[in-house]
Design a protein around this motif. Structure first.
Motif, PDB file in Angstrom:
ATOM      1  N   SER A   1      37.189  56.985  23.736  1.00 56.00           N
ATOM      2  CA  SER A   1      38.250  56.428  24.593  1.00 56.00           C
ATOM      3  C   SER A   1      39.588  57.068  24.268  1.00 56.00           C
ATOM      4  O   SER A   1      40.386  57.350  25.166  1.00 56.00           O
ATOM      5  CB  SER A   1      38.385  54.916  24.383  1.00 56.00           C
ATOM      6  N   SER A   2      39.835  57.315  22.984  1.00 56.94           N
ATOM      7  CA  SER A   2      41.117  57.918  22.598  1.00 56.94           C
ATOM      8  C   SER A   2      41.293  59.309  23.187  1.00 56.94           C
ATOM      9  O   SER A   2      42.389  59.688  23.572  1.00 56.94           O
ATOM     10  CB  SER A   2      41.238  57.998  21.074  1.00 56.94           C
ATOM     11  N   ILE A   3      40.200  60.097  23.225  1.00 61.83           N
ATOM     12  CA  ILE A   3      40.340  61.461  23.769  1.00 61.83           C
ATOM     13  C   ILE A   3      39.950  61.512  25.248  1.00 61.83           C
ATOM     14  O   ILE A   3      39.976  62.575  25.869  1.00 61.83           O
ATOM     15  CB  ILE A   3      39.538  62.503  22.964  1.00 61.83           C
ATOM     16  N   GLN A   4      39.554  60.358  25.784  1.00 63.02           N
ATOM     17  CA  GLN A   4      39.216  60.195  27.201  1.00 63.02           C
ATOM     18  C   GLN A   4      38.059  61.067  27.667  1.00 63.02           C
ATOM     19  O   GLN A   4      37.986  61.467  28.828  1.00 63.02           O
ATOM     20  CB  GLN A   4      40.458  60.440  28.071  1.00 63.02           C
ATOM     21  N   LYS A   5      37.165  61.409  26.746  1.00 62.79           N
ATOM     22  CA  LYS A   5      35.884  62.029  27.125  1.00 62.79           C
ATOM     23  C   LYS A   5      34.915  61.948  25.950  1.00 62.79           C
ATOM     24  O   LYS A   5      35.341  61.771  24.808  1.00 62.79           O
ATOM     25  CB  LYS A   5      36.066  63.474  27.614  1.00 62.79           C
ATOM     26  N   PRO A   6      33.614  62.103  26.236  1.00 61.90           N
ATOM     27  CA  PRO A   6      32.632  61.870  25.158  1.00 61.90           C
ATOM     28  C   PRO A   6      32.328  63.102  24.308  1.00 61.90           C
ATOM     29  O   PRO A   6      31.317  63.132  23.630  1.00 61.90           O
ATOM     30  CB  PRO A   6      31.389  61.419  25.941  1.00 61.90           C
ATOM     31  N   TYR A   7      33.146  64.106  24.360  1.00 59.33           N
ATOM     32  CA  TYR A   7      32.898  65.317  23.568  1.00 59.33           C
ATOM     33  C   TYR A   7      34.195  66.099  23.429  1.00 59.33           C
ATOM     34  O   TYR A   7      35.193  65.810  24.105  1.00 59.33           O
ATOM     35  CB  TYR A   7      31.831  66.207  24.239  1.00 59.33           C
ATOM     36  N   LEU A   8      34.203  67.114  22.568  1.00 54.36           N
ATOM     37  CA  LEU A   8      35.321  68.041  22.456  1.00 54.36           C
ATOM     38  C   LEU A   8      34.838  69.416  22.902  1.00 54.36           C
ATOM     39  O   LEU A   8      33.639  69.711  22.866  1.00 54.36           O
ATOM     40  CB  LEU A   8      35.811  68.129  21.009  1.00 54.36           C
ATOM     41  N   VAL A   9      35.785  70.255  23.284  1.00 55.23           N
ATOM     42  CA  VAL A   9      35.430  71.600  23.743  1.00 55.23           C
ATOM     43  C   VAL A   9      35.743  72.592  22.621  1.00 55.23           C
ATOM     44  O   VAL A   9      36.768  72.479  21.943  1.00 55.23           O
ATOM     45  CB  VAL A   9      36.246  71.955  25.015  1.00 55.23           C
ATOM     46  N   ALA A  10      34.869  73.572  22.432  1.00 54.76           N
ATOM     47  CA  ALA A  10      35.067  74.563  21.367  1.00 54.76           C
ATOM     48  C   ALA A  10      36.176  75.535  21.726  1.00 54.76           C
ATOM     49  O   ALA A  10      36.457  75.776  22.902  1.00 54.76           O
ATOM     50  CB  ALA A  10      33.770  75.318  21.131  1.00 54.76           C
ATOM     51  N   ALA A  11      36.789  76.116  20.711  1.00 52.50           N
ATOM     52  CA  ALA A  11      37.763  77.187  20.913  1.00 52.50           C
ATOM     53  C   ALA A  11      37.013  78.447  21.366  1.00 52.50           C
ATOM     54  O   ALA A  11      35.796  78.533  21.188  1.00 52.50           O
ATOM     55  CB  ALA A  11      38.504  77.452  19.606  1.00 52.50           C
ATOM     56  N   PRO A  12      37.709  79.428  21.941  1.00 52.14           N
ATOM     57  CA  PRO A  12      36.983  80.581  22.493  1.00 52.14           C
ATOM     58  C   PRO A  12      36.386  81.519  21.449  1.00 52.14           C
ATOM     59  O   PRO A  12      35.664  82.451  21.801  1.00 52.14           O
ATOM     60  CB  PRO A  12      38.043  81.305  23.330  1.00 52.14           C
ATOM     61  N   GLU A  13      36.684  81.329  20.179  1.00 52.71           N
ATOM     62  CA  GLU A  13      36.093  82.215  19.158  1.00 52.71           C
ATOM     63  C   GLU A  13      35.823  81.443  17.871  1.00 52.71           C
ATOM     64  O   GLU A  13      36.473  80.428  17.595  1.00 52.71           O
ATOM     65  CB  GLU A  13      37.009  83.410  18.885  1.00 52.71           C
ATOM     66  N   VAL A  14      34.873  81.958  17.112  1.00 51.59           N
ATOM     67  CA  VAL A  14      34.531  81.355  15.825  1.00 51.59           C
ATOM     68  C   VAL A  14      35.258  82.117  14.728  1.00 51.59           C
ATOM     69  O   VAL A  14      35.101  83.333  14.605  1.00 51.59           O
ATOM     70  CB  VAL A  14      33.008  81.415  15.575  1.00 51.59           C
ATOM     71  N   LYS A  15      36.061  81.410  13.948  1.00 49.57           N
ATOM     72  CA  LYS A  15      36.813  82.070  12.883  1.00 49.57           C
ATOM     73  C   LYS A  15      36.222  81.812  11.505  1.00 49.57           C
ATOM     74  O   LYS A  15      36.472  82.553  10.563  1.00 49.57           O
ATOM     75  CB  LYS A  15      38.267  81.594  12.909  1.00 49.57           C
TER      76      LYS A  15
END
Lengths: 328, 110
Positions: free
Chosen positions: A22-36
């Protein structure tokens, strides 16, 4: 040892009165475009059994990464175009057979290597060579030290740990760590409260450790305690779970979201399964589509939905919290 | 209401702005500015606030500033010393009034 399985921990988190989704208003997060960062958890064996350990590590644990898995991790690292850091954690990584293979393999790829060190392993019989080995390979040391007072450190990590940690830090200082080589300390609160301002805490730690013990270090990472594993059990036992979750949720800071470590890293377990972060690993929440290092595909990984639950408030409370300290 | 002091009420402190919100906001702005890092660190200010909490015997403040002191990195020894400062000041303030008493004794002892 923690008595709660991943599923039981999730069930407890589910019962909390707060909702990260509810706090982020969706049930998941999106990854950044690259893995560091490639974070490799080599296993759960550790010479210590700390009260707040999110891994539930101890000398009794037998889970260890094997050579083939470690070599496959290095092969993945070689193919990641924007990878900067290989981050070794455990357990006590130095006590695992694959430790030198990973260190030397990662250095030959010209990547920065982090060893998440508990400091006391450096004075265990058979491990006395580790500080010089780390220095020789220019490994960055990130060392746990919950507080500059013996009382608070020993309360959290066990009797005598503070003195042994100082001995470890002194050995590292003698080898140039804290001056020529990077030595970061990790602070986490010794109870159900948030980590304070990282800059102020670092100033205080530097002043105390230098003046009282002649110890220098590069910087301090201030982390929040995540409500999982042993710390979750302690909260429940002390009837503090509800209150701590409310404290975390009230301190939710959306500005921390872009810098969350789960968005920028791959986390690998000792058995080769891939997770969004080390905390999800300990909750048995594998990455979407249950990917492992043998079927790893970067494009699929970058397009995944990062799995979240209420423990994620721990990384987003206040100034935020990540393996590299506060986020904001 | 079973008790005069309910720990849950601390969370409702912001509701004090229910009437006169402008005045309430001025207080919270002032409070925030005072407690921020300055010539004194936020940790030092939290320790002072902890001592004042004890001197004025405010249970809300004792809970709040115990947590704040821990968050700011203070340890129990430092916090205990802060409480002793409050206690010593209270004792000194009581005792120094003994001078007034002695003055009055001397005045009456003619």
């Amino acid at each position: 040892m923690s008595r709660l399985s991943g599923a039981q921990q999730i069930e407890l988190l589910e019962r909390s009165s707060v909702s990260f989704a509810s706090s982020i208003q969706k049930p998941y997060l999106v990854a950044a475009p690259e893995v560091k960062i490639l974070q490799i958890n080599v296993g759960k064996w550790c010479n210590q059994a700390c009260r707040h350990c999110h891994v539930d590590a101890s000398p009794a644990r037998t889970e260890r990464m094997d050579d083939a898995t470690a070599r496959r991790c290095l092969a993945i690292a070689q193919d990641l175009p924007n990878l900067e850091v290989i981050d070794l954690t455990g357990g006590a990584p130095e006590g695992h057979e694959v430790f030198p293979l990973l260190i030397e393999g990662a250095r030959s790829l010209d990547k920065r290597v982090i060893d998440r060190c508990n400091l006391t392993i450096l004075s265990e019989p058979g491990y006395e060579h580790i500080p010089a080995y780390l220095a020789e390979h220019r490994v960055e040391v990130v060392a746990s030290l919950p507080h500059f007072s013996a009382q608070r450190t020993d309360h959290q990590r066990g009797k005598g740990v503070f003195d042994r940690s100082l001995a470890g830090l002194k050995k590292l200082n003698e080898l140039g760590y804290g001056t020529a080589l990077p030595l970061h300390l990790v602070y986490n609160p010794s109870g159900a409260f948030l980590a304070g301002d990282q800059t102020s805490l670092e100033k205080e730690f530097k002043h105390k450790l230098l003046n009282q013990f002649g110890i220098t270090f590069t910087g301090l990472y201030a982390l929040n305690n995540l409500p999982i594993s042993r710390f979750l059990e302690s909260l429940v036992r002390a009837n503090q779970f509800k209150e701590y979750m409310e404290v975390l949720a009230q301190a939710f800071n959306p500005k921390t979201l872009p810098g969350l470590m789960c968005r920028h890293q791959i986390n690998v377990g000792f058995d080769g399964f891939i997770y969004d972060c080390d905390f999800n690993q300990m909750l048995d929440l594998p990455v979407e589509n249950r990917m492992d290092i043998w079927n790893f595909d970067l494009t699929t990984y970058l397009n995944r939905k990062i799995r979240i639950h209420n423990h994620c408030y721990g990384c987003t409370a206040g100034a935020g919290s990540s393996c590299g300290g506060s986020i904001e | 209401m079973a008790n005069y002091f309910e720990s849950e009420d601390l969370k409702k402190f912001g509701n004090i702005k229910r009437v006169n919100p402008e005045l309430g906001q001025k207080f919270f702005d002032y409070y925030g500015a005072v407690m921020a890092e300055g010539a004194l660190s936020a940790r030092e200010k939290a320790l002072i606030a902890l001592a004042v909490s004890h001197a004025l015997k405010c249970p809300y403040c004792i809970d709040a500033y115990t947590t704040t002191c821990l968050e700011k990195g203070a340890d129990e020894t430092q916090m205990n010393e802060a409480v002793h400062v409050a206690a010593a000041m209270a004792a000194g303030i009581n005792l120094v009034h003994g001078v007034q008493m002695m003055n009055h004794i001397d005045k009456l002892s003619v």
